[in-house]
Design an enzyme around this catalytic site. Sequence first.
Site, PDB file in Angstrom:
ATOM      1  N   PRO A 130      18.656 -11.188  41.913  1.00 24.67           N
ATOM      2  CG  PRO A 130      20.054 -11.262  40.046  1.00 24.67           C
ATOM      3  CD  PRO A 130      20.087 -11.122  41.544  1.00 24.67           C
ATOM      4  CE1 TYR A 131      15.827 -18.960  44.400  1.00 22.71           C
ATOM      5  CE2 TYR A 131      16.324 -17.729  46.406  1.00 22.71           C
ATOM      6  CZ  TYR A 131      15.747 -18.823  45.780  1.00 22.71           C
ATOM      7  OH  TYR A 131      15.107 -19.780  46.535  1.00 22.71           O
ATOM      8  CB  VAL A 132      15.277 -11.905  46.223  1.00 24.42           C
ATOM      9  CG1 VAL A 132      14.148 -11.467  47.154  1.00 24.42           C
ATOM     10  CG2 VAL A 132      16.410 -12.519  47.039  1.00 24.42           C
TER      11      VAL A 132
END
Length: 216
Positions: A130-132
């Site tokens: 999700p961060y990427v």
Amino acid sequence: MKILVVGANGQIGKHLVAKIQDTDGLQAKAMIRKQEQASYFKELGAESVLVDLEDGIEKIEEAAKDVDAVVFTAGSGPNTGKDKTILIDLDGAVKTIEATKRAGVNRFVMVSSFDTTREAIQSSPPSFSPYVVAKHYADEWLKRTDLAYTIIHPGRLTNDKGLGKVELGEKVERGEIPREDVAEVILEALQNEKTIRKGFQIVTGNKSIKDAVEDL
Ligand code: NAP
């Protein structure tokens, strides 16, 4: 040149504001979210402005009104939920980009993640993807503007003392880099037009930061 540092109270942000204040002709404006964070910047002779990235775009626009460049080095960090990944790493970045445009500022430096390609999203562990995704779409948003942007993709960040030596390129082998060196690369990028409308990865290497940026 006056530079708005978004995420100034962060580990890279603090190095960056100190370096900007130490450079002739450059001046930092620290965007922070708590009044008690201001004293560090006051001691450096830097101005600060209180804005939370969850505030509306107008507040960021107001902060950017009197600057010549904006650096985004904020992040929700590893200890918050995926809600904050969306609100800060994605929407906070996009709001900062839009506020920069509205304020009539042209120069923008983004501290991104090492690899924000679609392939990196697919191959990331589920807890990290999700961060990427957030960083991928923030970078894409920036690339689709007319801003004079630079996207910096650092390897794993450490708190080691800066070595001043990096490997810098569109694609480099995965590695580490001290936060202090990332701040120095941002400083150099702000002063070198060759970095405009480019993105590059950085890890610790053998070239001086000045030469590595110049050879981009
Ligand atoms: P950091 O120390 O966690 O700093 C992040 C800053 O963002 C903090 O000052 C924080 O404010 C600010 N922030 C968070 N939420 C905010 C909000 N709602 N409004 C305004 N500011 C907010 O991070 P760092 O070590 O300097 O790294 C900067 C970025 O590099 C990371 O966020 C990450 O995206 C990226 N990066 C990390 C790695 C890695 O290995 N860790 C590798 C490549 C790239 P407070 O000080 O008030 O909490």
